[in-house]
Write a protein that holds these residues in place. Structure first.
Motif, PDB file in Angstrom:
ATOM      1  N   SER A   1      39.891  37.631  38.114  1.00  0.00           N
ATOM      2  CA  SER A   1      40.028  37.021  39.434  1.00  0.00           C
ATOM      3  C   SER A   1      40.340  35.536  39.297  1.00  0.00           C
ATOM      4  O   SER A   1      39.908  34.886  38.340  1.00  0.00           O
ATOM      5  N   ASP A   2      41.077  35.008  40.285  1.00  0.00           N
ATOM      6  CA  ASP A   2      41.417  33.582  40.266  1.00  0.00           C
ATOM      7  C   ASP A   2      40.389  32.731  40.996  1.00  0.00           C
ATOM      8  O   ASP A   2      40.344  31.519  40.810  1.00  0.00           O
ATOM      9  N   MET A   3      39.570  33.367  41.841  1.00  0.00           N
ATOM     10  CA  MET A   3      38.631  32.626  42.678  1.00  0.00           C
ATOM     11  C   MET A   3      37.190  32.998  42.345  1.00  0.00           C
ATOM     12  O   MET A   3      36.875  34.173  42.153  1.00  0.00           O
ATOM     13  N   PRO A   4      36.296  32.013  42.298  1.00  0.00           N
ATOM     14  CA  PRO A   4      34.880  32.320  42.108  1.00  0.00           C
ATOM     15  C   PRO A   4      34.334  33.116  43.291  1.00  0.00           C
ATOM     16  O   PRO A   4      34.865  33.052  44.401  1.00  0.00           O
ATOM     17  N   GLU A   5      33.254  33.840  43.049  1.00  0.00           N
ATOM     18  CA  GLU A   5      32.619  34.636  44.090  1.00  0.00           C
ATOM     19  C   GLU A   5      31.117  34.378  44.053  1.00  0.00           C
ATOM     20  O   GLU A   5      30.540  34.244  42.984  1.00  0.00           O
ATOM     21  N   THR A   6      30.513  34.292  45.249  1.00  0.00           N
ATOM     22  CA  THR A   6      29.089  33.988  45.354  1.00  0.00           C
ATOM     23  C   THR A   6      28.313  35.209  45.834  1.00  0.00           C
ATOM     24  O   THR A   6      28.751  35.909  46.751  1.00  0.00           O
TER      25      THR A   6
END
Length: 399
Positions: free
Chosen positions: A183-188
């Motif tokens: 994935s290119d984006m962090p996830e919380t």
């Protein structure tokens, strides 16, 4: 004994017990009562001088004496101390817990293993059936933040691991931000704490080279042989061609289970020699292990001890693989546990084990094939070296 003294004594003895188990090597069929301890009669002594001394104390001692059991416990410790063996010791009833309870390993948390990669990233590896894996954490996710605060490798994996634990109650948990590998984006995620039963074996296919499997044995419990078999089956089903066995910081556990672990890598022959007071016994491997031919690297360090040293020593003697890391701890004895009539127990060194080549480990340790200095920042240079070694070996086998 007043309340403060009782608490202090409990803490001291509890810490001693923890340290004893930290580098313990226990035969799980040797927990027994003192009355059924031996076929040979014990040497008879009435300890007359002790009785004389106690009589004099009773006659003239100015102050109040400790309770009889406190004095008796002190006498037992005194007798054991003359043996000058740190692994032979006495445990009082309040802290004389069974080895099964000590080795169970449970805590409140989200159920992940934190590892620092060779390039300095903090990676998460969720345990099976854990809150972390249910929430969507994947093997190799990079940990970015905890509760909104950025995390760096300078904190160290142990400190970060503690931040991912907590009391199990309604609504308690932790918010973590991760970067998935794909994935290119962090996830919380907010993940609630639960009771985590710590596995003794963790495993995965390495992302650095998907031909190499990785198995870490954290301790030797009665679950370890089955967990290892599941790990090896899963890795072989993933078509790995080589394996890294991580025994770093594994401080021991149960003797029969360590022999069963070695069985998976050695196709027949003696795993260890058990030397007792009047006997010598060879413990042999059973044919049919799952990983008897696959190229193998074993990772060790100064905290690789006891049962873990037994496995490492056997694999080294049979030239099943090379050892990478630091010299091991050097604990090669087995303790027999006797329960006394009041619930206290005595752990007595009853045997020493030798490697298949009859090399002694106790007080000596095992020197690895490739010695490495630990990275001062905690990067996993030993794992990196193991991956490079096996990758070159696999490349040569193709050519």
């Amino acid at each position: 004994m007043n309340a403060k003294q009782s608490i202090l004594l409990g803490v001291i003895v509890g810490l001693f017990l923890a340290l004893a188990f930290a580098f313990g090597f226990i035969s799980n069929d040797l927990l027994e009562t003192a009355s059924a301890s031996a076929n040979e009669p014990a040497a008879v002594t009435n300890y007359g001088l002790l009785a004389e001394t106690q009589n004099l104390i009773d006659q003239v001692y100015l102050r109040e004496q400790p309770s009889p059991d406190v004095r008796e416990y002190a006498a037992i410790r005194g007798i054991l101390s003359t043996l000058e063996d740190p692994n032979t010791y006495f445990i009082e009833p309040p802290v004389a817990q069974s080895e099964a309870d000590v080795l169970a390993g449970t805590y409140g948390g989200i159920g992940v293993q934190v590892q620092l990669s060779e390039d300095g990233r903090l990676l998460l590896f969720p345990f099976a059936d854990s809150p972390a894996i249910t929430a969507g954490i994947e093997d190799g996710d990079e940990l970015i933040a905890i509760n909104g605060a950025d995390i760096t490798f300078s904190l160290g994996p142990d400190a970060i691991d503690q931040m991912l634990r907590g009391e199990v109650k309604k609504g308690s948990g932790v918010e973590i931000t991760v970067q998935h590998a794909n994935s290119d984006m962090p996830e919380t995620f907010f993940i609630e704490f639960a009771v985590i039963n710590v596995p003794s074996v963790t495993w995965r296919v390495l992302t650095e080279n998907e031909e190499i499997g990785y198995v870490q044995i954290l301790r030797f419990t009665n679950r370890t042989p089955d967990e290892l078999e599941d790990a090896l089956t899963g890795l072989l089903d993933s078509d790995i061609s080589a394996l890294i066995l991580d025994l770093r910081n594994n401080t021991g556990g149960l003797l029969p289970e360590s022999v069963a672990v070695a069985n998976q890598f050695i196709d027949g022959g003696t795993i260890t020699y058990e030397m007792r007071k009047n006997s010598e016994r060879a413990l042999d491997a059973e044919p049919g292990g799952l990983a008897t031919d696959i190229p193998l690297v074993i990772l060790v360090n100064h905290s690789t001890a006891s049962a873990a040293e037994l496995v490492a020593g056997a694999l080294l003697d049979y030239e099943r693989g090379i050892l990478i890391g630091q010299k091991t701890y050097g604990k090669g004895t087995v303790q027999q546990i006797f329960l006394l009539s009041d619930g206290s127990s005595v752990h007595i060194t009853a045997a020493e084990w030798l490697t298949p080549n009859k090399n002694r480990i106790d007080g000596v340790g095992i020197t690895p094939t490739i010695e490495m200095i630990p990275d001062e920042n905690g990067r996993d240079v030993e794992l990196g070296e193991g991956i490079r070694y096996l990758s070159e070996d696999l490349a040569e086998s193709v050519n």
